[in-house]
Design a protein around this motif. Structure first.
Motif, PDB file in Angstrom:
ATOM      1  N   VAL A 292       0.775  -0.991   0.135  1.00 45.01           N
ATOM      2  CA  VAL A 292      -0.261   0.405  -0.325  1.00 45.01           C
ATOM      3  C   VAL A 292       0.736   1.200   0.067  1.00 45.01           C
ATOM      4  N   ARG A 293       0.920   2.140  -0.647  1.00 43.53           N
ATOM      5  CA  ARG A 293       1.358   3.304  -0.636  1.00 43.53           C
ATOM      6  C   ARG A 293       2.916   3.054  -0.788  1.00 43.53           C
ATOM      7  N   PRO A 294       3.803   2.906  -1.860  1.00 45.65           N
ATOM      8  CA  PRO A 294       5.183   2.483  -2.110  1.00 45.65           C
ATOM      9  C   PRO A 294       6.108   3.809  -0.836  1.00 45.65           C
ATOM     10  N   ASN A 295       5.298   4.905  -1.429  1.00 48.65           N
ATOM     11  CA  ASN A 295       5.698   6.068  -1.644  1.00 48.65           C
ATOM     12  C   ASN A 295       5.890   6.047   0.135  1.00 48.65           C
ATOM     13  N   GLN A 296       5.326   5.441   0.596  1.00 50.96           N
ATOM     14  CA  GLN A 296       6.031   6.161   1.951  1.00 50.96           C
ATOM     15  C   GLN A 296       6.693   4.954   3.124  1.00 50.96           C
ATOM     16  N   ARG A 297       7.283   4.101   2.337  1.00 59.14           N
ATOM     17  CA  ARG A 297       8.666   3.666   2.115  1.00 59.14           C
ATOM     18  C   ARG A 297       8.681   2.482   3.794  1.00 59.14           C
ATOM     19  N   HIS A 298       7.218   1.681   3.875  1.00 62.28           N
ATOM     20  CA  HIS A 298       7.081   1.268   4.630  1.00 62.28           C
ATOM     21  C   HIS A 298       7.208  -0.515   4.201  1.00 62.28           C
ATOM     22  N   PHE A 299       8.752   0.095   3.987  1.00 62.53           N
ATOM     23  CA  PHE A 299       9.551  -1.666   4.043  1.00 62.53           C
ATOM     24  C   PHE A 299      11.143  -1.741   4.738  1.00 62.53           C
ATOM     25  N   GLY A 300      11.853  -3.274   4.739  1.00 60.78           N
ATOM     26  CA  GLY A 300      13.075  -3.696   4.772  1.00 60.78           C
ATOM     27  C   GLY A 300      13.433  -4.302   5.080  1.00 60.78           C
ATOM     28  N   ILE A 301      14.655  -4.910   5.554  1.00 63.39           N
ATOM     29  CA  ILE A 301      15.056  -6.047   5.149  1.00 63.39           C
ATOM     30  C   ILE A 301      14.828  -6.826   6.842  1.00 63.39           C
ATOM     31  N   ILE A 302      15.069  -8.436   6.541  1.00 62.25           N
ATOM     32  CA  ILE A 302      14.736  -8.511   7.796  1.00 62.25           C
ATOM     33  C   ILE A 302      16.050  -9.490   8.638  1.00 62.25           C
ATOM     34  N   LYS A 303      16.657  -9.049   9.679  1.00 60.58           N
ATOM     35  CA  LYS A 303      17.926  -9.459  10.066  1.00 60.58           C
ATOM     36  C   LYS A 303      17.833 -10.292  11.460  1.00 60.58           C
ATOM     37  N   ASP A 304      17.207  -9.667  12.527  1.00 60.86           N
ATOM     38  CA  ASP A 304      16.765 -10.230  13.665  1.00 60.86           C
ATOM     39  C   ASP A 304      15.131 -10.113  13.600  1.00 60.86           C
ATOM     40  N   TYR A 305      14.887 -10.883  14.245  1.00 61.14           N
ATOM     41  CA  TYR A 305      13.298 -11.141  15.174  1.00 61.14           C
ATOM     42  C   TYR A 305      12.826 -11.838  15.750  1.00 61.14           C
ATOM     43  N   PRO A 306      12.535 -11.738  16.883  1.00 61.54           N
ATOM     44  CA  PRO A 306      12.042 -12.237  17.737  1.00 61.54           C
ATOM     45  C   PRO A 306      10.795 -13.825  17.603  1.00 61.54           C
ATOM     46  N   GLU A 307      11.589 -14.926  18.969  1.00 66.11           N
ATOM     47  CA  GLU A 307       9.735 -16.018  18.297  1.00 66.11           C
ATOM     48  C   GLU A 307       9.012 -15.784  17.947  1.00 66.11           C
ATOM     49  N   ASN A 308       8.810 -16.342  16.940  1.00 65.78           N
ATOM     50  CA  ASN A 308       6.857 -16.246  16.660  1.00 65.78           C
ATOM     51  C   ASN A 308       6.817 -15.085  15.862  1.00 65.78           C
ATOM     52  N   PHE A 309       7.563 -14.780  15.210  1.00 65.68           N
ATOM     53  CA  PHE A 309       7.062 -13.505  14.320  1.00 65.68           C
ATOM     54  C   PHE A 309       6.560 -13.393  13.017  1.00 65.68           C
ATOM     55  N   ILE A 310       5.279 -12.613  13.143  1.00 63.24           N
ATOM     56  CA  ILE A 310       4.860 -12.804  11.973  1.00 63.24           C
ATOM     57  C   ILE A 310       4.144 -11.426  11.128  1.00 63.24           C
ATOM     58  N   VAL A 311       4.837 -11.481  10.031  1.00 60.55           N
ATOM     59  CA  VAL A 311       4.094  -9.422   9.678  1.00 60.55           C
ATOM     60  C   VAL A 311       3.067  -9.999   9.059  1.00 60.55           C
ATOM     61  N   SER A 312       2.294  -8.614   8.423  1.00 61.66           N
ATOM     62  CA  SER A 312       0.997  -8.623   8.156  1.00 61.66           C
ATOM     63  C   SER A 312       0.987  -8.772   7.107  1.00 61.66           C
ATOM     64  N   THR A 313      -0.317  -9.211   5.789  1.00 63.45           N
ATOM     65  CA  THR A 313      -0.331  -9.486   4.622  1.00 63.45           C
ATOM     66  C   THR A 313       0.021  -8.352   3.805  1.00 63.45           C
ATOM     67  N   GLY A 314      -0.577  -7.413   4.397  1.00 62.43           N
ATOM     68  CA  GLY A 314      -0.271  -5.962   3.211  1.00 62.43           C
ATOM     69  C   GLY A 314       1.323  -5.603   3.336  1.00 62.43           C
ATOM     70  N   PHE A 315       2.112  -6.268   3.139  1.00 67.14           N
ATOM     71  CA  PHE A 315       3.774  -6.271   2.763  1.00 67.14           C
ATOM     72  C   PHE A 315       3.347  -7.471   2.260  1.00 67.14           C
ATOM     73  N   THR A 316       4.628  -7.387   0.412  1.00 72.42           N
ATOM     74  CA  THR A 316       4.687  -8.852  -0.273  1.00 72.42           C
ATOM     75  C   THR A 316       6.436  -9.037   1.104  1.00 72.42           C
ATOM     76  N   VAL A 317       6.379 -10.371   1.376  1.00 71.82           N
ATOM     77  CA  VAL A 317       7.611 -10.556   1.728  1.00 71.82           C
ATOM     78  C   VAL A 317       8.497 -11.580   0.410  1.00 71.82           C
ATOM     79  N   ILE A 318       9.885 -10.814   0.373  1.00 71.36           N
ATOM     80  CA  ILE A 318      10.748 -11.893  -1.185  1.00 71.36           C
ATOM     81  C   ILE A 318      11.546 -12.275  -0.433  1.00 71.36           C
ATOM     82  N   ASP A 319      11.659 -13.626  -0.648  1.00 75.50           N
ATOM     83  CA  ASP A 319      13.514 -14.202  -0.575  1.00 75.50           C
ATOM     84  C   ASP A 319      13.434 -14.288  -1.694  1.00 75.50           C
ATOM     85  N   THR A 320      15.492 -14.269  -1.562  1.00 77.54           N
ATOM     86  CA  THR A 320      15.907 -14.452  -3.045  1.00 77.54           C
ATOM     87  C   THR A 320      16.942 -15.544  -3.020  1.00 77.54           C
TER      88      THR A 320
END
Length: 182
Positions: A73-101
């Motif tokens: 949603v609205r890419p110009n608001q720059r709500h993006f990042g790359i996950i390096k560290d995360y806590p246990e049982n971590f999930i993100v919104s379906t409002g994100f596209t999760v990209i794995d290379t």
């Protein structure tokens, strides 16, 4: 630029590959919503006790180390990042596209730097503005269909090393400024 080649991101990346299911019966989740990350800086992660609180319907996407989360949603608001560290049982919104290379071909950090470039963000926002939804949005396929010129993996890693050092200095300066302001 002989060593560079054009790739379609969908050919070197996978999107939205893993989702949380209530059948997994987690007691709690640590949830990242789209508004809680901007330019790779996480403001907060919401702790949700599933036994006592309702899990938001959008709290579904699983990530792993080096997953890129990119708000649809609205890419110009720059709500993006790359996950390096995360806590246990971590999930993100379906409002994100999760990209794995495919790390043999495309360094995740390198792709993150490309996807965060203003010209690319503007291109994705232009696509979003053409969407038929009530608000500007893109689909995972819009990201998958991007064609980008990339160097071989060794050059990508060298570029990432340099940009990573600059990012570390920026982060350090922000922390110093925050401490001085306090």
């Amino acid at each position: 630029m002989e060593e560079w080649r054009k790739v379609r991101l969908g050919d070197v990346c996978k999107t939205n590959t893993d989702s949380y299911s209530p059948k997994e019966k987690w007691d709690y989740v640590n949830y990242l919503d789209t508004g809680n990350i901007t330019n790779n800086r996480i403001d907060s992660i919401q702790y949700i006790d599933i036994k006592n609180d309702k899990l938001p319907s959008r709290a579904r996407r699983k990530v792993k180390t080096n997953s890129i989360v990119y708000s649809t949603v609205r890419p110009n608001q720059r709500h993006f990042g790359i996950i390096k560290d995360y806590p246990e049982n971590f999930i993100v919104s379906t409002g994100f596209t999760v990209i794995d290379t495919d790390e043999a071909v495309l360094n995740a950090n390198y792709l993150y730097y490309l996807l965060s470039q203003p010209t690319l963000v503007e291109s994705l926002h232009a696509i979003a503005e053409q969407s038929t939804s009530a608000y500007p949005s893109i689909k995972a396929s819009d990201i998958e269909d991007l064609e980008l010129e990339i160097p071989d993996i060794t050059i990508q890693e060298k570029i990432v090393d340099i940009l990573g050092c600059l990012d570390a200095k920026i982060t350090n300066n922000i922390e110093i400024n925050d401490n001085l302001a306090a």
